[in-house]
Design an enzyme around this catalytic site. Structure first.
Site, PDB file in Angstrom:
ATOM      1  N   ARG A   1       0.832  -1.216   0.000  1.00 58.25           N
ATOM      2  CA  ARG A   1       0.000   0.000   0.000  1.00 58.25           C
ATOM      3  C   ARG A   1       0.860   1.257   0.000  1.00 58.25           C
ATOM      4  N   SER A   2       2.002   1.210   0.701  1.00 59.66           N
ATOM      5  CA  SER A   2       2.927   2.351   0.697  1.00 59.66           C
ATOM      6  C   SER A   2       3.336   2.701  -0.727  1.00 59.66           C
TER       7      SER A   2
ATOM      8  N   THR B   1      11.026  14.314   4.810  1.00 55.50           N
ATOM      9  CA  THR B   1      11.744  14.068   6.065  1.00 55.50           C
ATOM     10  C   THR B   1      13.258  14.140   5.878  1.00 55.50           C
TER      11      THR B   1
ATOM     12  N   GLU C   1       3.894   9.610   8.092  1.00 47.46           N
ATOM     13  CA  GLU C   1       2.773  10.509   7.763  1.00 47.46           C
ATOM     14  C   GLU C   1       2.240  11.201   9.017  1.00 47.46           C
TER      15      GLU C   1
ATOM     16  N   THR D   1       3.360  11.075  13.368  1.00 50.63           N
ATOM     17  CA  THR D   1       3.285  10.017  14.384  1.00 50.63           C
ATOM     18  C   THR D   1       1.924  10.080  15.102  1.00 50.63           C
ATOM     19  N   HIS D   2       1.645   9.011  15.842  1.00 51.41           N
ATOM     20  CA  HIS D   2       0.402   8.923  16.626  1.00 51.41           C
ATOM     21  C   HIS D   2       0.251  10.169  17.515  1.00 51.41           C
TER      22      HIS D   2
HETATM   23  P1  TGC Z   1       2.110  25.143  10.969  1.00 48.26           P
HETATM   24  O1  TGC Z   1       2.646  26.405  11.571  1.00 48.26           O
HETATM   25  O2  TGC Z   1       0.922  24.497  11.574  1.00 48.26           O
HETATM   26  O3  TGC Z   1       1.832  25.397   9.406  1.00 48.26           O
HETATM   27  C1  TGC Z   1       2.809  25.969   8.560  1.00 48.26           C
HETATM   28  C2  TGC Z   1       2.108  26.422   7.300  1.00 48.26           C
HETATM   29  O4  TGC Z   1       1.556  25.308   6.606  1.00 48.26           O
HETATM   30  C3  TGC Z   1       0.124  25.470   6.487  1.00 48.26           C
HETATM   31  N1  TGC Z   1      -0.502  24.165   6.641  1.00 48.26           N
HETATM   32  C4  TGC Z   1      -1.350  23.636   5.769  1.00 48.26           C
HETATM   33  N2  TGC Z   1      -1.820  24.095   4.612  1.00 48.26           N
HETATM   34  C5  TGC Z   1      -2.673  23.294   3.924  1.00 48.26           C
HETATM   35  N3  TGC Z   1      -3.026  22.082   4.342  1.00 48.26           N
HETATM   36  C6  TGC Z   1      -2.554  21.573   5.513  1.00 48.26           C
HETATM   37  N4  TGC Z   1      -2.888  20.353   5.916  1.00 48.26           N
HETATM   38  C7  TGC Z   1      -1.672  22.366   6.285  1.00 48.26           C
HETATM   39  N5  TGC Z   1      -0.992  22.183   7.449  1.00 48.26           N
HETATM   40  C8  TGC Z   1      -0.285  23.295   7.661  1.00 48.26           C
HETATM   41  C9  TGC Z   1      -0.244  26.422   7.595  1.00 48.26           C
HETATM   42  O5  TGC Z   1      -1.448  27.081   7.306  1.00 48.26           O
HETATM   43  C10 TGC Z   1       0.951  27.358   7.572  1.00 48.26           C
HETATM   44  O6  TGC Z   1       0.820  28.219   6.449  1.00 48.26           O
HETATM   45  P2  TGC Z   1       1.325  29.742   6.513  1.00 48.26           P
HETATM   46  O7  TGC Z   1       0.949  30.286   5.184  1.00 48.26           O
HETATM   47  O8  TGC Z   1       0.589  30.332   7.685  1.00 48.26           O
HETATM   48  O9  TGC Z   1       2.803  29.634   6.731  1.00 48.26           O
HETATM   49  O10 TGC Z   1       3.312  24.120  10.854  1.00 48.26           O
HETATM   50  P3  TGC Z   1       4.268  23.544  11.962  1.00 48.26           P
HETATM   51  O11 TGC Z   1       5.647  23.731  11.489  1.00 48.26           O
HETATM   52  O12 TGC Z   1       3.902  24.043  13.327  1.00 48.26           O
HETATM   53  O13 TGC Z   1       3.957  21.991  11.896  1.00 48.26           O
HETATM   54  C11 TGC Z   1       2.749  21.457  12.232  1.00 48.26           C
HETATM   55  C12 TGC Z   1       2.822  19.914  12.273  1.00 48.26           C
HETATM   56  C13 TGC Z   1       3.701  19.410  13.401  1.00 48.26           C
HETATM   57  C14 TGC Z   1       1.410  19.443  12.532  1.00 48.26           C
HETATM   58  C15 TGC Z   1       3.297  19.385  10.916  1.00 48.26           C
HETATM   59  O14 TGC Z   1       4.558  19.795  10.632  1.00 48.26           O
HETATM   60  C16 TGC Z   1       3.204  17.895  10.798  1.00 48.26           C
HETATM   61  O15 TGC Z   1       2.172  17.376  10.403  1.00 48.26           O
HETATM   62  N6  TGC Z   1       4.304  17.121  11.091  1.00 48.26           N
HETATM   63  C17 TGC Z   1       4.372  15.705  10.780  1.00 48.26           C
HETATM   64  C18 TGC Z   1       5.309  15.483   9.621  1.00 48.26           C
HETATM   65  C19 TGC Z   1       4.826  14.434   8.701  1.00 48.26           C
HETATM   66  O16 TGC Z   1       3.673  14.041   8.665  1.00 48.26           O
HETATM   67  N7  TGC Z   1       5.704  13.970   7.854  1.00 48.26           N
HETATM   68  C20 TGC Z   1       5.358  13.001   6.855  1.00 48.26           C
HETATM   69  C21 TGC Z   1       6.481  12.799   5.867  1.00 48.26           C
HETATM   70  S1  TGC Z   1       5.956  11.918   4.429  1.00 48.26           S
HETATM   71  C22 TGC Z   1       5.752  10.348   4.924  1.00 48.26           C
HETATM   72  O17 TGC Z   1       5.836   9.989   6.049  1.00 48.26           O
HETATM   73  C23 TGC Z   1       5.407   9.398   3.848  1.00 48.26           C
HETATM   74  S2  TGC Z   1       5.255   7.767   4.336  1.00 48.26           S
HETATM   75  C24 TGC Z   1       4.551   7.204   2.946  1.00 48.26           C
HETATM   76  C25 TGC Z   1       4.261   5.761   2.878  1.00 48.26           C
HETATM   77  O18 TGC Z   1       5.215   4.961   2.785  1.00 48.26           O
HETATM   78  O19 TGC Z   1       3.047   5.425   2.787  1.00 48.26           O
HETATM   79  P1  FAD Z   2      10.840  12.324  15.434  1.00 50.68           P
HETATM   80  O1  FAD Z   2      10.182  13.503  14.823  1.00 50.68           O
HETATM   81  O2  FAD Z   2      12.251  12.464  15.876  1.00 50.68           O
HETATM   82  O3  FAD Z   2       9.941  11.854  16.664  1.00 50.68           O
HETATM   83  C1  FAD Z   2      10.443  10.992  17.691  1.00 50.68           C
HETATM   84  C2  FAD Z   2       9.389  10.925  18.790  1.00 50.68           C
HETATM   85  O4  FAD Z   2       9.199  12.220  19.341  1.00 50.68           O
HETATM   86  C3  FAD Z   2       8.007  10.475  18.267  1.00 50.68           C
HETATM   87  O5  FAD Z   2       7.409   9.661  19.227  1.00 50.68           O
HETATM   88  C4  FAD Z   2       7.230  11.787  18.138  1.00 50.68           C
HETATM   89  O6  FAD Z   2       5.849  11.607  18.270  1.00 50.68           O
HETATM   90  C5  FAD Z   2       7.810  12.582  19.308  1.00 50.68           C
HETATM   91  N1  FAD Z   2       7.679  14.026  19.118  1.00 50.68           N
HETATM   92  C6  FAD Z   2       8.261  14.798  18.163  1.00 50.68           C
HETATM   93  N2  FAD Z   2       7.885  16.072  18.299  1.00 50.68           N
HETATM   94  C7  FAD Z   2       7.035  16.114  19.364  1.00 50.68           C
HETATM   95  C8  FAD Z   2       6.283  17.138  19.994  1.00 50.68           C
HETATM   96  N3  FAD Z   2       6.304  18.396  19.563  1.00 50.68           N
HETATM   97  N4  FAD Z   2       5.538  16.825  21.057  1.00 50.68           N
HETATM   98  C9  FAD Z   2       5.465  15.537  21.508  1.00 50.68           C
HETATM   99  N5  FAD Z   2       6.147  14.507  20.945  1.00 50.68           N
HETATM  100  C10 FAD Z   2       6.909  14.815  19.881  1.00 50.68           C
HETATM  101  N6  FAD Z   2       9.154  10.564   5.035  1.00 50.68           N
HETATM  102  C11 FAD Z   2       9.081  11.140   3.795  1.00 50.68           C
HETATM  103  O7  FAD Z   2       9.280  12.339   3.638  1.00 50.68           O
HETATM  104  N7  FAD Z   2       8.792  10.377   2.706  1.00 50.68           N
HETATM  105  C12 FAD Z   2       8.570   9.048   2.790  1.00 50.68           C
HETATM  106  O8  FAD Z   2       8.286   8.397   1.770  1.00 50.68           O
HETATM  107  C13 FAD Z   2       8.668   8.419   4.072  1.00 50.68           C
HETATM  108  N8  FAD Z   2       8.535   7.070   4.186  1.00 50.68           N
HETATM  109  C14 FAD Z   2       8.789   6.471   5.390  1.00 50.68           C
HETATM  110  C15 FAD Z   2       8.847   5.067   5.477  1.00 50.68           C
HETATM  111  C16 FAD Z   2       9.143   4.456   6.686  1.00 50.68           C
HETATM  112  C17 FAD Z   2       9.259   2.973   6.742  1.00 50.68           C
HETATM  113  C18 FAD Z   2       9.339   5.237   7.844  1.00 50.68           C
HETATM  114  C19 FAD Z   2       9.624   4.586   9.173  1.00 50.68           C
HETATM  115  C20 FAD Z   2       9.291   6.601   7.772  1.00 50.68           C
HETATM  116  C21 FAD Z   2       9.028   7.252   6.544  1.00 50.68           C
HETATM  117  N9  FAD Z   2       9.051   8.644   6.419  1.00 50.68           N
HETATM  118  C22 FAD Z   2       8.963   9.237   5.187  1.00 50.68           C
HETATM  119  C23 FAD Z   2       9.428   9.456   7.574  1.00 50.68           C
HETATM  120  C24 FAD Z   2       8.311   9.656   8.579  1.00 50.68           C
HETATM  121  O9  FAD Z   2       7.357  10.561   8.126  1.00 50.68           O
HETATM  122  C25 FAD Z   2       8.963  10.116   9.887  1.00 50.68           C
HETATM  123  O10 FAD Z   2       9.633   8.987  10.430  1.00 50.68           O
HETATM  124  C26 FAD Z   2       7.951  10.671  10.870  1.00 50.68           C
HETATM  125  O11 FAD Z   2       7.380  11.870  10.400  1.00 50.68           O
HETATM  126  C27 FAD Z   2       8.569  10.922  12.261  1.00 50.68           C
HETATM  127  O12 FAD Z   2       9.791  11.579  12.167  1.00 50.68           O
HETATM  128  P2  FAD Z   2      11.087  10.978  12.935  1.00 50.68           P
HETATM  129  O13 FAD Z   2      11.218   9.561  12.582  1.00 50.68           O
HETATM  130  O14 FAD Z   2      12.230  11.888  12.648  1.00 50.68           O
HETATM  131  O15 FAD Z   2      10.708  11.065  14.468  1.00 50.68           O
END
Ligand code: TGC
Ligand code: FAD
Length: 402
Positions: free
Chosen positions: A107-108, A149, A381, A383-384
């Protein structure tokens, strides 16, 4: 290291027929049911017989990319004029659910391609970029990945240090991304990087560009049939026409994540259903103390709770899908479903594993693989706990992540 052995096809038949205690199927259209049925058949034929072998060997079956393209698993929610399926979000969710019943790593591959590579090109790309990349991504002729990331910036992507400079006739890209699904095999990467003013933009980086490499991450206990790696940019010259012109700022990758997290909320239900079904059948067949273990109250409690949680998650997904179709779903709505459903699936995988006793730790059954996969799904995407904080922000108006 991957062993060069022939693929071992399981002799076990995949007889999955779905879980629908509350007749949620009544809420689906004929088209939804047809799509689900075709993906279910695809999973039974192309994934279930081989997945245990791929996962044991940590082997990403590259040939699945073309097959996913042929069955319409890439970009089902992207308009048909660009090669996508032109389907609604419920159809997209059902496709992710069925594929993840087979395996979260599979699915990823599909959700990265559809929501994190095709979606940003479709949403923020120029017409030239859309025509150049989307049909090939949809058909599986090309595989993509999504680089947000970094080694020091996971939950906090806005701190990223990957950057590009304007060199007049091209951009010069430097930095590194980590944990990138599909990266070792990807033809293109949608990369998020800061310009000289510190503004985040998306760039399309092609494998052939000099200075670009994608080292694979080895030794994972989770998502073993998915290829994960880094993206390393060492003075990569990126043509100016490869910048996504439609949107800049963190909001751009966040919009892609909204779509992908929605797919994960559905996918997790697929993994949970597979574990529940396996546990239900095992409980009927396994005899201890002269009775099927399914006759014991403690086993019935586990099964009843699993079915209750799956049913609630199905209804949550359906309603969220309607809201996505109507443009009413917010990031917080999606966070609630991603967080709830992945934790639910992980709990069910653990409980189902226990119902299988010692047999549950072997590859004869799927729960241990689902359980280990879901440890990644609950982390990527967002964390929890990050999703909890997104909900906390929505409820109180106060962001607690910083
Ligand atoms: P924050 O200050 O809340 O927002 C910064 C700017 O971004 C805008 N924004 C959005 N706009 C549209 N849609 C959304 N969902 C938006 N979320 C935020 C926001 O309005 C603001 O805009 P502006 O114009 O005011 O600057 O941002 P923050 O830096 O405090 O971060 C918030 C937080 C922690 C919730 C966010 O950074 C977050 O969701 N962190 C988690 C990171 C994450 O999910 N990484 C995923 C990486 S990709 C991945 O894991 C793929 S795995 C794929 C697979 O294998 O299936
Ligand atoms: P960290 O951000 O270092 O977090 C470590 C711990 O600290 C977590 O428990 C978190 O919840 C906690 N934490 C962090 N900040 C806070 C806070 N403010 N308050 C409380 N707790 C907090 N990324 C991509 O861009 N593209 C991809 O395709 C992709 N694929 C992935 C595939 C796999 C198999 C994995 C494992 C990860 C992938 N990722 C990808 C990255 C993924 O999105 C990150 O691992 C995830 O967003 C968490 O970042 P981190 O691992 O650096 O953990």
């Amino acid at each position: 290291m991957e062993q060069l052995t022939a693929v071992h096809k399981s002799s076990k038949q995949d007889t999955f027929e779905g879980v629908d205690f509350y007749q949620v199927d009544d809420l689906l259209t004929e088209e939804h049911l047809l799509i689900r049925s075709s993906i279910r058949d695809f999973v039974k034929k192309e994934i279930s017989p081989y997945i245990e072998d791929w996962a044991q060997r940590a082997h990403f079956p590259y040939e699945i990319v073309k097959k996913f393209g042929d069955v319409g698993a890439f970009g089902p929610q992207i308009p048909a004029e660009y090669g996508g399926g032109g389907l609604d979000y419920i159809a997209y969710g059902l496709i992710m659910q069925e594929i993840e019943r087979g395996d979260s790593g599979m699915r990823s591959t599909a959700s990265v391609q559809g929501s994190l590579v095709m979606y940003p090109i479709y949403k923020f790309g120029s017409e030239e970029q859309k025509h150049k990349y989307l049909p090939k991504l949809a058909s599986g002729e090309m595989l993509g990945c999504f680089g947000l990331t970094e080694p020091d910036f996971g939950s906090n992507p806005s701190g990223m240090v990957t950057n590009f400079k304007d060199m007049g006739d091209h951009y010069l890209l430097n930095g590194a991304k980590m944990w990138i699904s599909n990266s070792p095999k990807a033809d293109i990467a949608v990369v998020w990087a800061k310009n000289e003013a510190g503004r985040i933009h998306g760039l399309i980086v092609e494998r052939s560009m000099e200075g670009f490499s994608t080292p694979e991450t080895h030794g994972k206990w989770s998502l073993r049939a998915s290829a994960t790696g880094e993206l390393v940019f060492d003075n990569v010259k990126v043509p100016k026409e490869n910048l996504l012109p439609g949107k800049s700022g963190l909001g751009a990758p966040m919009m892609c994540l909204d779509s992908a997290r929605f797919g994960i909320a559905w996918g997790a239900v697929g993994a949970a259903m597979d574990c529940y079904e396996s546990a239900r059948k095992y409980a009927a067949e396994r005899i201890q103390f002269d009775k099927p273990i399914g006759s014991f109250q403690l086993i019935q409690k586990k099964l009843a709770e699993m079915l209750s949680e799956i049913t609630k998650a199905q209804l949550l997904n359906w309603k969220l899908g309607k809201m996505m179709n109507e443009g009413k779903a917010t990031t917080a709505h999606i966070s609630l479903a991603k967080r709830n459903n992945v934790a639910m699936a992980l709990d069910i995988a653990r409980e189902a594993r226990q119902i299988h006793g010692g047999m549950g730790i072997t590859g004869e059954y799927s729960m241990m693989r689902h359980m280990m996969n879901l440890e990644s799904v609950i982390t990527y995407e967002g964390t929890h706990d990050i999703h909890l904080l997104i909900l906390g922000h929505e409820i109180t108006g106060i962001p607690a992540f910083k």
